[in-house]
Design an enzyme around this catalytic site. Sequence first.
Site, short mmCIF file in Angstrom:
data_model
loop_
_atom_site.label_atom_id
_atom_site.label_comp_id
_atom_site.label_asym_id
_atom_site.label_seq_id
_atom_site.Cartn_x
_atom_site.Cartn_y
_atom_site.Cartn_z
N THR A 320 42.82 43.64 52.44
CA THR A 320 42.17 43.91 53.61
C THR A 320 42.79 43.14 54.94
OG1 THR A 320 40.10 44.25 54.64
CG2 THR A 320 40.21 42.50 53.03
N HIS A 372 34.57 35.96 38.91
CA HIS A 372 34.65 34.64 38.13
C HIS A 372 34.42 34.82 36.67
CE1 HIS A 372 35.26 30.41 37.91
NE2 HIS A 372 34.60 29.96 38.62
#
Length: 401
Positions: A320, A372
């Site tokens: 993006t 994560h």
Amino acid sequence: MAVELKVPPLGESITEAVVGKWNKKQGESVAADEPLVVLETDKVTIDVPAPAAGSIASIAFKEGDKVRVGDVLGTIEAGAGAGAPAVAAATPAPAQAAAPVAAPAAPVASDTRITPTARKMAEENRVDVGQLKGSGAGGRIMKEDVQGQLNRPAAAPAPAAPSGPRPNAAREERVRMTPLRKRVAERLIQAQSTAAMLTTFNEVDMGEVMALRKKYNDKFQAKHGVKLGFMSFFIRASVEALKAFPQINAEIDGEDVIFKHYYDIGVAVSGSRGLVVPVVRDADKLSLAELEKTVGDYGGRARNDKLTMADLTGGTFTITNGGIFGSMLSTPILNPPQTGILGMHNIVERPVARDGQVVIRPIMYIALTYDHRLVDGREAVQFLVRVKECIEDPERLLLDI
């Protein structure tokens, strides 16, 4: 003879849409294949063409109504002139119009109402199948229906009850959210509630790429018919980094990790109704010119509501670019079920140290948000370092080193 105008297939796992706009009124003449009504789904808009030439005899759903695949939107009196709809083709009786949109019978836990795969997934995740609407034939519950329920954020508010009297109501305007905006909101909440998101940052000296563009852009455009932009370099650099760190090109599926040995890169572009993310397929196999053409084509189609469901599904990683709007720094939100998204930002001349001297260089901050649960901090940092190396030394992209 009256010809029915029906809701066409809307795409994989999509069964409902909202009538966005009628391009013609009842009684007006239409040509065969003329775009007659615009349907809005949570991802794309779809033009429904007239199945025959004639005049609009009836309109069964007004703008803002929800419809399902196969519903009769209205009828066309084939061959009739404008303003002369046949009396026999009047708007269907309420019972007829409502029948197609009625919710299917509540699914029950039987082999005929739910696929074995969907049953297994529902049992493992304690999903009450009695609360689901099946998208399969005859309302049968499919795997996608159960997955959709799991993806639905638990804390999402119910569709809005009015907030009650407002002291400044005379100076406010209340507008219903579009299906696309509601879906964006749902997916953002989903991403934040289902992934352990963390963002790491780095800075990139854009001097070499800018010099390369300045030197070759005219020749590049003359040969390929498209300008040499920054996005193609970042797609190439991201693919190289994804090859080095495959966890960022993977997804978590239950207790499994799916590593994807292909590189379908989603590129966020601004459409007429908001941000959409069409997917550049097999980006590793495309030249810089092919990448620029593909991204440019997606951007144009997004602005004109011409993207299809196939254009928007199946990405493995997303890029993006908030820099085109002036963003200095941001923390992008993941696009589930992907485990990584790269954020580009604006290019600003900044003082930096080079060989013991302070010099002014065109610098861009880049950000990687990652899941994560699957990606460690070391891998995320090294991923950005790899992107940085490719952009600051673009010959690496050409030499594959």
